[in-house]
Design an enzyme around this catalytic site. Structure first.
Site, PDB file in Angstrom:
ATOM      1  N   GLY A  43      56.261   9.574  60.528  1.00  0.00           N
ATOM      2  CA  GLY A  43      57.230   8.476  60.500  1.00  0.00           C
ATOM      3  C   GLY A  43      58.325   8.635  61.544  1.00  0.00           C
ATOM      4  O   GLY A  43      58.707   7.671  62.213  1.00  0.00           O
ATOM      5  N   CYS A  44      58.801   9.843  61.700  1.00  0.00           N
ATOM      6  CA  CYS A  44      59.885  10.113  62.659  1.00  0.00           C
ATOM      7  C   CYS A  44      59.394   9.925  64.096  1.00  0.00           C
ATOM      8  O   CYS A  44      60.138   9.439  64.954  1.00  0.00           O
ATOM      9  CB  CYS A  44      60.444  11.512  62.455  1.00  0.00           C
ATOM     10  SG  CYS A  44      61.143  11.747  60.808  1.00  0.00           S
TER      11      CYS A  44
END
Length: 155
Positions: A43-44
């Site tokens: 996600g990051c």
């Protein structure tokens, strides 16, 4: 969490190149300040890559993008090189800034409780006032929402 129309807390943190970045030096610019859990996680990585792709659009809106996590400056450098990122990443290893911004919170995962970063984005105006808060961010479509909100705020 910092509320909309509140003064953004002051900060000075090292970036990926160990250069200190201070909020006082950003006065006069719009700032997109996003907090994320960890470099090189799915996600990051998606969020950082999407912010990098959108850099020209944010530059047109006279805004700079700063990502903040508790990762070291060395981890940030590796993340930037590995993913060819164009954004600035700040290292808040002692979590002081994250605590001031209210994003260092008690989290639960598989029944375990621990302190961690809640993915959050702030838009700060040129006078240092918070104009938008995105809490518990879902990465998909987030950068686009931030861009639209920023454009709307500048009207």
């Amino acid at each position: 969490m910092i509320e909309v129309n509140a003064k953004a807390p002051e900060f000075c943190l090292p970036n990926q190149d160990d250069v200190e970045i201070c909020s006082r030096d950003l006065k006069g610019k719009w700032v997109v300040l996003y907090f994320y859990p960890r470099d090189n996680t799915p996600g990051c990585t998606t969020e950082a890559c999407e912010f990098t792709e959108a850099l020209p659009d944010f530059a047109d809106l006279d805004a700079i993008i700063l990502g903040v996590s508790a990762d070291t400056t060395k981890k940030h450098r590796n993340f930037i090189e590995k993913r060819d990122l164009g954004i600035t990443l700040l290292s808040d290893e002692d979590t002081k800034m994250m605590q001031e911004y209210g994003v260092w919170q008690l989290k639960k995962n598989y029944g375990k409780e621990y302190m961690g970063i809640v993915r959050t984005t702030y838009i700060i105006d040129p006078q240092g006032v918070v104009k938008a808060v995105f809490e518990k961010v879902r990465v998909k479509g987030h950068v686009e929402k931030v861009k639209e909100t920023l454009a709307e705020l500048q009207k």
